[in-house]
Enzyme design. Structure first.
Site, mmCIF file in Angstrom:
data_model
loop_
_atom_site.group_PDB
_atom_site.id
_atom_site.type_symbol
_atom_site.label_atom_id
_atom_site.label_comp_id
_atom_site.label_asym_id
_atom_site.label_seq_id
_atom_site.Cartn_x
_atom_site.Cartn_y
_atom_site.Cartn_z
ATOM 1 N N ASP A 127 36.222 37.235 91.196
ATOM 2 C CA ASP A 127 35.126 36.293 91.424
ATOM 3 C C ASP A 127 35.571 35.279 92.465
ATOM 4 O O ASP A 127 35.974 34.159 92.161
ATOM 5 C CB ASP A 127 34.745 35.607 90.116
ATOM 6 C CG ASP A 127 33.399 34.911 90.223
ATOM 7 O OD1 ASP A 127 32.785 34.941 91.301
ATOM 8 O OD2 ASP A 127 32.959 34.331 89.212
ATOM 9 N N ALA A 128 35.509 35.714 93.736
ATOM 10 C CA ALA A 128 35.999 34.902 94.846
ATOM 11 C C ALA A 128 34.879 34.243 95.635
ATOM 12 O O ALA A 128 35.102 33.252 96.313
ATOM 13 C CB ALA A 128 36.839 35.772 95.783
ATOM 14 N N LYS A 129 33.668 34.824 95.587
ATOM 15 C CA LYS A 129 32.486 34.291 96.280
ATOM 16 C C LYS A 129 32.773 33.989 97.741
ATOM 17 O O LYS A 129 32.381 32.947 98.269
ATOM 18 C CB LYS A 129 31.948 33.053 95.568
ATOM 19 C CG LYS A 129 31.450 33.323 94.152
ATOM 20 C CD LYS A 129 30.828 32.088 93.538
ATOM 21 C CE LYS A 129 30.287 32.370 92.141
ATOM 22 N NZ LYS A 129 31.363 32.582 91.139
ATOM 23 N N ARG A 130 33.426 34.914 98.421
ATOM 24 C CA ARG A 130 33.754 34.721 99.829
ATOM 25 C C ARG A 130 32.540 34.990 100.710
ATOM 26 O O ARG A 130 31.674 35.798 100.387
ATOM 27 C CB ARG A 130 34.902 35.639 100.239
ATOM 28 C CG ARG A 130 36.217 35.386 99.493
ATOM 29 C CD ARG A 130 36.712 33.970 99.716
ATOM 30 N NE ARG A 130 38.098 33.810 99.292
ATOM 31 C CZ ARG A 130 38.511 32.987 98.335
ATOM 32 N NH1 ARG A 130 37.619 32.261 97.671
ATOM 33 N NH2 ARG A 130 39.785 32.879 98.035
#
Length: 283
Positions: free
Chosen positions: A98-101
């Protein structure tokens, strides 16, 4: 489309059929570490993460480490994240970073390599990304996911108050921004849909939303935060994912992790969360 390689969607469906359609987060908040009797330091982080791996790796379909809570400890925190992803992978559990890059060009290609390439120590089965520089800006991560049969979860319709008004803006044809993101993701999965296979590109849709986007054509995974502690129900999940329920996975963290630190209690909490998210009563 790579016909010879299983898609992330196919692997996810298989995991859900075996273990139930639930994604459990590893979210080592400072207050949660303290609630578990751990120090808010790298040693506490490592013990927390290792306990979660022991509890979830062989019982949960998808485990989602929240990158930010590892990143706050700098390189030492990333080392723990690498260990966590490796241990989950070796146990045969699907992982979602869950990095939401979200960025453009070579920077997005760097993020893609970090989270989806085979030789990266941070390699995961899937990663979350933000499309609000344009879905087209995500092309490097979409291309690598396609090449490797890994997954991409695109933030489409989140339930935080700041996002709802923004994501509800409509274009000249009356299509909301969130629906437009879903439609573009559906187009990326279209060849798989024609072949009767789920694709690699999924979306994140808040289960608490009063007016979620329509997912009928998506043909990809759906991650649904908000079930349980935030008020969404199994009925909400059922309605949102009606077109392909096998691809819908409720995302829970708080309601499960608050049951720790004992592994047996965490596993019982997973069973309860799965029952609440799917209206199942037998395990």
């Amino acid at each position: 489309m790579t016909q010879s390689t299983s898609t992330f969607g196919e692997r996810l469906v298989a995991a859900g059929a075996e273990r139930g359609r639930l994604c459990v987060g590893i979210d080592p908040h400072a207050h949660l570490l303290r609630a578990w009797g751990l120090n808010d330091d790298v040693d506490g982080l490592r013990r927390f993460a290792h306990t979660c791996v022991e509890a979830f790796a062989e019982t949960v379909a998808v485990v989602k480490p929240q990158v930010a809570f590892f990143e706050r400890f700098g390189s030492a925190g990333f080392a723990v994240l690498e260990e966590t992803l490796r241990d989950l992978r070796e146990a045969g559990c699907l992982t979602l970073a869950d990095a939401k890059r979200g960025d453009i060009g070579s920077t997005m290609a760097g993020y893609a390599a970090a989270w989806l390439s085979d030789d990266s120590p941070l390699s995961a089965d899937a990663v979350t990304v933000s499309p609000y520089l344009g879905v087209g800006s995500l092309q490097p991560v979409l291309d690598l996911a396609e090449e490797k049969g890994r997954g991409v979860f695109v933030l489409a319709a989140t339930s935080n108050p700041e996002a709802v008004a923004f994501q509800s803006i409509t274009d000249e044809e009356g299509v909301t921004l969130a629906q437009g993101v879903v439609n573009q993701c559906a187009a990326l999965n279209a060849a798989y849909k024609a072949a009767g296979r789920p694709g690699n590109v999924g979306v994140v849709v808040g289960a608490t939303l009063a007016q979620p986007p329509v997912l009928d054509e998506l043909n990809g995974p759906v991650l649904l935060p908000g079930v349980g502690a935030q008020g969404a129900t199994a009925q909400d999940v059922k309605v949102i994912t009606a077109a392909a329920p096998q691809l819908g996975f409720a995302n829970v963290s708080r309601s499960v992790l608050s049951a720790g630190p004992q592994v047996v209690d965490l596993r019982e909490a997973v069973k309860s969360a799965l029952a609440e998210a799917t209206e199942e009563t037998a395990f």
